[in-house]
Design a protein around this motif. Structure first.
Motif, PDB file in Angstrom:
ATOM      1  N   ARG A 135      29.731 -21.248 -23.863  1.00 48.21           N
ATOM      2  CA  ARG A 135      31.034 -21.909 -23.873  1.00 48.21           C
ATOM      3  C   ARG A 135      30.948 -23.175 -23.031  1.00 48.21           C
ATOM      4  N   ILE A 136      31.872 -24.083 -23.321  1.00 48.12           N
ATOM      5  CA  ILE A 136      31.924 -25.345 -22.593  1.00 48.12           C
ATOM      6  C   ILE A 136      32.478 -25.086 -21.194  1.00 48.12           C
ATOM      7  N   SER A 196      26.259  -7.316 -21.718  1.00 45.18           N
ATOM      8  CA  SER A 196      27.005  -8.405 -21.081  1.00 45.18           C
ATOM      9  C   SER A 196      27.303  -9.477 -22.125  1.00 45.18           C
ATOM     10  N   THR A 197      28.254 -10.310 -21.830  1.00 45.12           N
ATOM     11  CA  THR A 197      28.592 -11.388 -22.755  1.00 45.12           C
ATOM     12  C   THR A 197      27.613 -12.534 -22.574  1.00 45.12           C
ATOM     13  N   ASP A 198      27.081 -13.026 -23.679  1.00 50.43           N
ATOM     14  CA  ASP A 198      26.128 -14.125 -23.588  1.00 50.43           C
ATOM     15  C   ASP A 198      26.507 -15.270 -24.516  1.00 50.43           C
ATOM     16  N   ASP A 199      27.739 -15.276 -25.005  1.00 49.45           N
ATOM     17  CA  ASP A 199      28.191 -16.378 -25.842  1.00 49.45           C
ATOM     18  C   ASP A 199      28.329 -17.631 -25.006  1.00 49.45           C
ATOM     19  N   ASP A 232      18.957 -11.069 -13.546  1.00 48.18           N
ATOM     20  CA  ASP A 232      18.225 -11.249 -14.802  1.00 48.18           C
ATOM     21  C   ASP A 232      18.779 -12.378 -15.668  1.00 48.18           C
ATOM     22  N   LEU A 233      19.747 -13.079 -15.184  1.00 49.02           N
ATOM     23  CA  LEU A 233      20.437 -14.097 -15.970  1.00 49.02           C
ATOM     24  C   LEU A 233      19.564 -15.335 -16.179  1.00 49.02           C
ATOM     25  N   LEU A 234      19.489 -15.799 -17.419  1.00 54.29           N
ATOM     26  CA  LEU A 234      18.821 -17.057 -17.757  1.00 54.29           C
ATOM     27  C   LEU A 234      19.852 -17.956 -18.428  1.00 54.29           C
ATOM     28  N   VAL A 235      19.983 -19.182 -17.954  1.00 58.30           N
ATOM     29  CA  VAL A 235      21.019 -20.097 -18.432  1.00 58.30           C
ATOM     30  C   VAL A 235      20.430 -21.109 -19.399  1.00 58.30           C
ATOM     31  N   GLU A 236      21.147 -21.348 -20.495  1.00 55.21           N
ATOM     32  CA  GLU A 236      20.792 -22.388 -21.459  1.00 55.21           C
ATOM     33  C   GLU A 236      21.792 -23.528 -21.299  1.00 55.21           C
ATOM     34  N   PHE A 237      21.300 -24.731 -21.089  1.00 59.04           N
ATOM     35  CA  PHE A 237      22.110 -25.915 -20.804  1.00 59.04           C
ATOM     36  C   PHE A 237      22.031 -26.824 -22.036  1.00 59.04           C
ATOM     37  N   GLY A 256      25.060 -21.253 -22.254  1.00 52.10           N
ATOM     38  CA  GLY A 256      24.861 -19.948 -22.865  1.00 52.10           C
ATOM     39  C   GLY A 256      23.946 -19.149 -21.964  1.00 52.10           C
ATOM     40  N   PHE A 257      23.933 -17.856 -22.150  1.00 51.32           N
ATOM     41  CA  PHE A 257      23.200 -16.999 -21.235  1.00 51.32           C
ATOM     42  C   PHE A 257      22.324 -16.019 -21.983  1.00 51.32           C
TER      43      PHE A 257
END
Length: 185
Positions: free
Chosen positions: A119-120, A114-117, A170-175, A107-108
Motif C-alpha cells: 500500500r502507498i 500476516s498481511t503482505d499487501d 522476518d519482515l522483508l520490505v519491497e520499495f 509491500g512485505f
C-alpha cells in the motif's frame, strides 16, 4: 539518473555555500577553470567545439541553445564546490545520517498469516550514518538506481518497519512505485 540519484544531487546542492554562476559566460569560465584552463577538455565535456567554448569566454556568444544551456548548467552543478560537497557527505556518513521523506508503495514478505499487501505510505524517517555511508559509496562507484533504492529500502526496513530489530524479525520490505523521494543531510 533516477529518483534517488536526483534527490541526492538536490541534497548536495542544499549544502552549497555560494550560488551557482547564472550566466552562460560565467558558467563557461567556471567550467574551463575546473578543467585547469583547458578549453578542449571543457568542449569535450559539453560535446561542442573548442572554438564555441572560446567564443563564450571572449563574450562573442552569450545565449546558448536550450540543449547546450542544460548540459552547461548540469556540468557546472556537478563540479561546483567539491570540497563543500565532500565535507557534507563525510559528516552525514560519520555522524549525522540522512533523512528520507518518501511516498511510495511498500509491500512485505512476512510470516504466513500476516498481511503482505502493498500500500502507498508517506514516510519521513532518519536513517543512521551507516546507511548514508553505504548510499554515498554506492553512488560514487556507479551503482544503478535499483541498487540505491535497495539501500534506502533496507534502511527503512530496519529502522521504520522493524523498529531497530525490536519487532517483525522476518519482515522483508519491497520499495516500489515511488511517487517522490527527498533526501536531506
Amino acid at each position: 539518473m533516477g529518483k534517488i540519484g536526483d534527490s541526492l544531487e538536490r541534497a548536495e546542492a542544499a549544502s552549497f555555500t555560494r550560488p551557482l554562476p547564472k550566466t552562460a559566460p560565467a558558467q563557461m569560465r567556471f567550467l574551463v577553470k575546473s578543467e585547469r584552463g583547458s578549453t578542449r577538455a571543457a568542449a569535450d565535456r559539453l560535446g561542442v567545439s573548442q572554438r564555441t567554448v572560446e567564443r563564450y569566454l571572449t563574450g562573442q556568444f552569450k545565449h546558448p541553445r536550450r540543449d547546450l544551456a542544460a548540459r552547461l548548467a548540469a556540468e557546472v552543478r556537478r563540479a561546483w564546490q567539491p570540497r563543500v560537497r565532500e565535507r557534507a557527505q563525510k559528516e552525514a556518513a560519520a555522524t549525522g545520517g540522512i533523512v528520507v521523506e518518501t511516498r511510495a508503495r511498500f509491500g512485505f514478505t512476512a510470516a504466513p498469516g500476516s498481511t503482505d499487501d502493498g500500500r502507498i505510505r508517506r514516510i519521513t524517517q532518519h536513517l543512521p550514518a551507516a546507511y548514508a555511508a553505504r548510499l554515498f559509496d554506492a553512488r560514487q562507484t556507479g551503482a544503478s538506481e535499483q541498487q540505491l533504492r535497495t539501500i534506502v529500502a533496507e534502511g527503512l526496513q530496519d529502522i521504520y518497519f522493524k523498529d531497530g530489530g525490536r519487532r517483525a524479525g522476518d519482515l522483508l520490505v519491497e520499495f516500489t512505485d515511488i511517487d517522490y523521494v527527498e533526501l536531506e543531510y
